[in-house]
Design an enzyme around this catalytic site. Structure first.
Site: not given
Length: 205
Positions: A32-33, A50, A58, A61, A86, A124, A148
């Site tokens: 998520i970087d 992700h 929000c 909503c 909201c 990973t 890896n």
């Protein structure tokens, strides 16, 4: 917050270089970087499974919220932004535990699995589903290269009758492995040049 301290690695730049050369179908990332995007990979070639911090909404909503304002409130005021519709909490569009993956993941995966002729699996543990299942779901004709430190998943670099030499494992550090590949391909200078242009100011990484 992404883009403040950390820069893309040589591995990120290698994937961006593949894109520039027309060799990249899609980059599926569980990070998520946002470093794939910062590295210069086009947004349409990235699936951030992700989520990411570039947009916000929000959590009740789903109303979109200005991402710069969200960043400012979280970092400077140290509180959660409130939805103008909201009044509930707003967060960057990252996936928390138990939440569904972005629809883009499911929308693109089926065709990508069918069209991929080479799968690069990089840095990973292959422990978090459903992304970890991608190597098992590509066609049998698709070659798989694991870059890896550890041998993970169902990757089998042996060359017996069952595997038909389908899998390759490049053990060790990802950056060192992609640098070796780029030297063999004659891309080393391009790799370093691209990585240098994407350095975040003040970054130590």
């Amino acid at each position: 917050w992404p883009g403040l301290k950390h820069s893309p690695t040589l591995t990120h730049s290698f994937v961006a270089l593949l894109s520039q050369k027309g060799r990249l179908l899609r980059n599926y990332s569980q990070n998520i970087d946002g470093l794939e995007f910062i590295a210069g990979i086009p947004a349409d070639e990235i699936v951030e499974c992700h989520g990411h911090f570039r947009t916000a909404s929000c959590i009740r909503c789903g109303t979109e919220y200005d991402s710069d304002k969200c960043k400012q409130i979280i970092l400077e005021e140290e509180k959660a932004p409130k939805c103008r519709k909201c009044g509930f909490n707003v967060k960057p569009d990252i996936v928390f535990f138990g939440e569904d993956l972005p629809s883009r993941f499911h929308k693109l995966l089926r065709n990508d699995l069918a069209n991929a002729d080479l799968l690069l699996i990089m840095g990973t543990s292959l422990m978090v589903a459903p992304v970890s299942l991608i190597p098992e779901r590509v066609s049998r004709s698709c070659r798989r290269v694991l870059v890896n430190r550890e041998l993970v998943g169902d990757i089998d670099p042996s060359e017996d009758e069952d595997t038909e030499g389908r899998d390759v494992w490049l053990g060790g550090d990802c950056d060192e492995s992609v640098l070796q590949l780029c030297r063999l391909l004659g891309w080393e200078t391009e790799l370093y040049k691209l990585n240098k242009t994407k350095r975040v100011k003040g970054s130590k990484s």
